[in-house]
Write a protein that holds these residues in place. Structure first.
Motif, PDB file in Angstrom:
ATOM      1  N   ASN A  69       3.960  18.752  35.769  1.00  0.00           N
ATOM      2  CA  ASN A  69       3.327  17.767  34.884  1.00  0.00           C
ATOM      3  C   ASN A  69       3.082  16.433  35.580  1.00  0.00           C
ATOM      4  N   LYS A 100       1.696  12.962  34.231  1.00  0.00           N
ATOM      5  CA  LYS A 100       0.478  13.192  33.449  1.00  0.00           C
ATOM      6  C   LYS A 100       0.648  12.754  31.998  1.00  0.00           C
ATOM      7  N   GLN A 101       1.789  13.023  31.426  1.00  0.00           N
ATOM      8  CA  GLN A 101       1.985  12.806  29.999  1.00  0.00           C
ATOM      9  C   GLN A 101       2.102  11.332  29.634  1.00  0.00           C
ATOM     10  N   THR A 102       2.692  10.523  30.477  1.00  0.00           N
ATOM     11  CA  THR A 102       2.948   9.137  30.098  1.00  0.00           C
ATOM     12  C   THR A 102       1.871   8.163  30.564  1.00  0.00           C
TER      13      THR A 102
END
Length: 165
Positions: A69, A100-102
């Motif tokens: 990720n 990627k997520q944050t």
């Protein structure tokens, strides 16, 4: 003369005193203890080596970062002169590993990090970035600055090229 013959016969019958009567059993006991100590030392040493090897492998595996990720964001090239000598120019191309997520806008974050790197590079001298240890310190400093600038979203900064003219 008969008395002299009796003393000679008695002297011959009495064995001569031994200098070291208990030396042989003592040597056997010390040899046995030495062999036992060598065997115990070898067994303990092999056990400790296997434990140390297992701990070292676990430490290496724990120290390796996991890259799930994440994405790689290329930073714009940084071209600036150094603080000392002022005639020396440096071109640095780098990339950052970002979650990627944050991270919502990785391009904006990359531009901010590149701007921060530009300001930092203007304060360095050529002797500070010279050699393998200088390059390692530069990478660590830039990685720390990128992590602070991104509020912990950057995991690592990767120096792709560094050219000094």
């Amino acid at each position: 003369m008969a008395e002299d013959d009796i003393t000679d016969v008695e002297a011959a019958a009495v064995p001569a005193p031994q200098l070291f009567p208990s030396l042989l059993p003592w040597l056997i006991a010390m040899g046995g203890i030495s062999v036992l100590a060598i065997i115990i030392g070898a067994v303990v040493g092999l056990a400790m080596a296997s434990v140390a090897r297992r701990d070292a492998q676990a430490a290496v595996l724990a120290a390796q970062p996991t890259y799930s990720n994440v994405s790689l964001v290329d930073l714009p090239p940084v071209i600036t002169n150094l603080a000392d000598p002022t005639s020396a120019w440096v071109r640095l191309e780098a990339a950052v590993v970002v979650d990627k997520q944050t991270t919502t806008k990785p391009d904006v974050l990359g531009a901010e990090i590149a701007d921060d790197i530009l300001g930092f590079m203007k304060t360095l001298s050529l002797s500070q970035i010279g050699g393998a240890s200088g390059l390692q310190h530069l990478r660590e400093d830039l990685s720390e600055r990128a992590s602070i600038r991104s509020q912990g979203h950057v995991r690592e900064l990767i120096i792709q090229t560094l050219v000094v003219q």
